[in-house]
Design a protein around this motif. Structure first.
Motif, PDB file in Angstrom:
ATOM      1  N   LYS A   1       0.838  -1.288   0.083  1.00  0.00           N
ATOM      2  CA  LYS A   1      -0.021   0.039   0.094  1.00  0.00           C
ATOM      3  C   LYS A   1       0.855   1.348  -0.053  1.00  0.00           C
ATOM      4  N   MET A   2       1.853   1.531   0.837  1.00  0.00           N
ATOM      5  CA  MET A   2       2.545   2.505   1.046  1.00  0.00           C
ATOM      6  C   MET A   2       3.513   2.554  -0.434  1.00  0.00           C
ATOM      7  N   ALA A   3       4.039   1.633  -0.730  1.00  0.00           N
ATOM      8  CA  ALA A   3       4.714   1.566  -2.087  1.00  0.00           C
ATOM      9  C   ALA A   3       3.853   2.091  -3.291  1.00  0.00           C
ATOM     10  N   GLU A   4       2.829   1.924  -3.381  1.00  0.00           N
ATOM     11  CA  GLU A   4       1.856   2.317  -4.359  1.00  0.00           C
ATOM     12  C   GLU A   4       1.201   3.887  -4.149  1.00  0.00           C
ATOM     13  N   GLU A   5       1.157   4.294  -2.781  1.00  0.00           N
ATOM     14  CA  GLU A   5       0.509   5.540  -2.657  1.00  0.00           C
ATOM     15  C   GLU A   5       1.763   6.383  -2.771  1.00  0.00           C
ATOM     16  N   ARG A   6       2.901   6.001  -2.510  1.00  0.00           N
ATOM     17  CA  ARG A   6       3.912   7.072  -2.502  1.00  0.00           C
ATOM     18  C   ARG A   6       4.782   6.877  -3.885  1.00  0.00           C
ATOM     19  N   ASP A   7       4.079   5.752  -4.733  1.00  0.00           N
ATOM     20  CA  ASP A   7       4.831   5.711  -5.912  1.00  0.00           C
ATOM     21  C   ASP A   7       6.289   5.517  -6.059  1.00  0.00           C
ATOM     22  N   PHE A   8       6.608   4.399  -5.038  1.00  0.00           N
ATOM     23  CA  PHE A   8       8.463   4.146  -5.093  1.00  0.00           C
ATOM     24  C   PHE A   8       8.614   3.827  -6.518  1.00  0.00           C
ATOM     25  N   PRO A   9      10.064   4.414  -6.883  1.00  0.00           N
ATOM     26  CA  PRO A   9      10.435   4.164  -8.038  1.00  0.00           C
ATOM     27  C   PRO A   9      11.353   2.871  -8.054  1.00  0.00           C
ATOM     28  N   PHE A  10      11.402   2.205  -6.840  1.00  0.00           N
ATOM     29  CA  PHE A  10      12.227   1.003  -6.583  1.00  0.00           C
ATOM     30  C   PHE A  10      11.415   0.083  -6.133  1.00  0.00           C
ATOM     31  N   PRO A  11      12.054  -1.245  -6.195  1.00  0.00           N
ATOM     32  CA  PRO A  11      11.067  -2.522  -5.529  1.00  0.00           C
ATOM     33  C   PRO A  11      11.398  -2.253  -3.973  1.00  0.00           C
ATOM     34  N   TYR A  12      10.155  -2.619  -3.355  1.00  0.00           N
ATOM     35  CA  TYR A  12      10.092  -2.592  -1.992  1.00  0.00           C
ATOM     36  C   TYR A  12       9.897  -3.986  -1.351  1.00  0.00           C
ATOM     37  N   LEU A  13      11.003  -4.810  -0.854  1.00  0.00           N
ATOM     38  CA  LEU A  13      10.823  -6.073  -0.505  1.00  0.00           C
ATOM     39  C   LEU A  13      10.640  -6.570   0.635  1.00  0.00           C
ATOM     40  N   HIS A  14      10.071  -7.490   1.016  1.00  0.00           N
ATOM     41  CA  HIS A  14       9.609  -7.895   2.294  1.00  0.00           C
ATOM     42  C   HIS A  14      10.601  -9.153   2.921  1.00  0.00           C
ATOM     43  N   ASP A  15      11.219  -8.947   3.877  1.00  0.00           N
ATOM     44  CA  ASP A  15      12.423  -9.889   4.448  1.00  0.00           C
ATOM     45  C   ASP A  15      11.490 -10.691   5.737  1.00  0.00           C
ATOM     46  N   GLU A  16      10.743 -11.382   5.195  1.00  0.00           N
ATOM     47  CA  GLU A  16       9.752 -12.083   6.412  1.00  0.00           C
ATOM     48  C   GLU A  16      10.495 -12.923   7.298  1.00  0.00           C
ATOM     49  N   ASP A  17      11.738 -13.369   7.056  1.00  0.00           N
ATOM     50  CA  ASP A  17      12.388 -14.273   7.844  1.00  0.00           C
ATOM     51  C   ASP A  17      13.516 -13.648   8.451  1.00  0.00           C
TER      52      ASP A  17
END
Length: 144
Positions: free
Chosen positions: A52-68
């Motif tokens: 949601k944040m990446a979309e709302e702020r129009d991130f020009p880069f990948p926003y990756l999830h480091d779940e572990d």
């Protein structure tokens, strides 16, 4: 870079992160952001909220999830934001801050430390001799 959704330090500089990421990409320098926080203890940092944040702020880069949290551990990441700059051979050349502002508005003449450091790495293969560590919220580690 390691960032997250809830950290006031990240939120204070996010516009400048996006600005500098866009400028670095225009120079051919890759940019990615990683969120390693425990989303159970900090729901604002969940994968859904990251998207949601990446979309709302129009991130020009990948926003990756480091779940572990293995990526944060491998990098020895300490806080958000935490910036790592590598040369073309994946050698660490910069481990510093975005600029001097911390969680305040930047002065009009604030040096763009991350941008200048990565531009130097792209031009010379070497990071600056003087690097100031980033400061922010600690990474929210999962309970052992």
């Amino acid at each position: 870079m390691f960032i997250c959704n809830h950290c006031p330090y990240v939120l204070a500089v996010l516009d400048r992160i996006i600005r500098d990421a866009t400028a670095l990409q225009a120079l051919g320098i890759g940019v990615a952001a990683i969120c390693s926080n425990d989303a159970d203890s900090h729901p604002a940092d969940s994968f859904e909220n990251m998207k949601k944040m990446a979309e709302e702020r129009d991130f020009p880069f990948p926003y990756l999830h480091d779940e572990d949290q293995s990526v944060a551990r491998a990098y020895d990441a300490a806080c958000t934001p935490d910036f790592f700059g590598f040369d073309a051979s994946d050698g660490l050349q910069y481990r510093g801050r975005l600029d001097e502002s911390r969680n305040r508005p930047a002065a009009p003449d604030a040096q763009r430390e991350l941008y200048e450091a990565m531009k130097l790495v792209a031009e010379t293969g070497r990071g600056p001799a003087d690097q100031v560590p980033s400061m922010g919220c600690s990474i929210k580690w999962k309970a052992a």
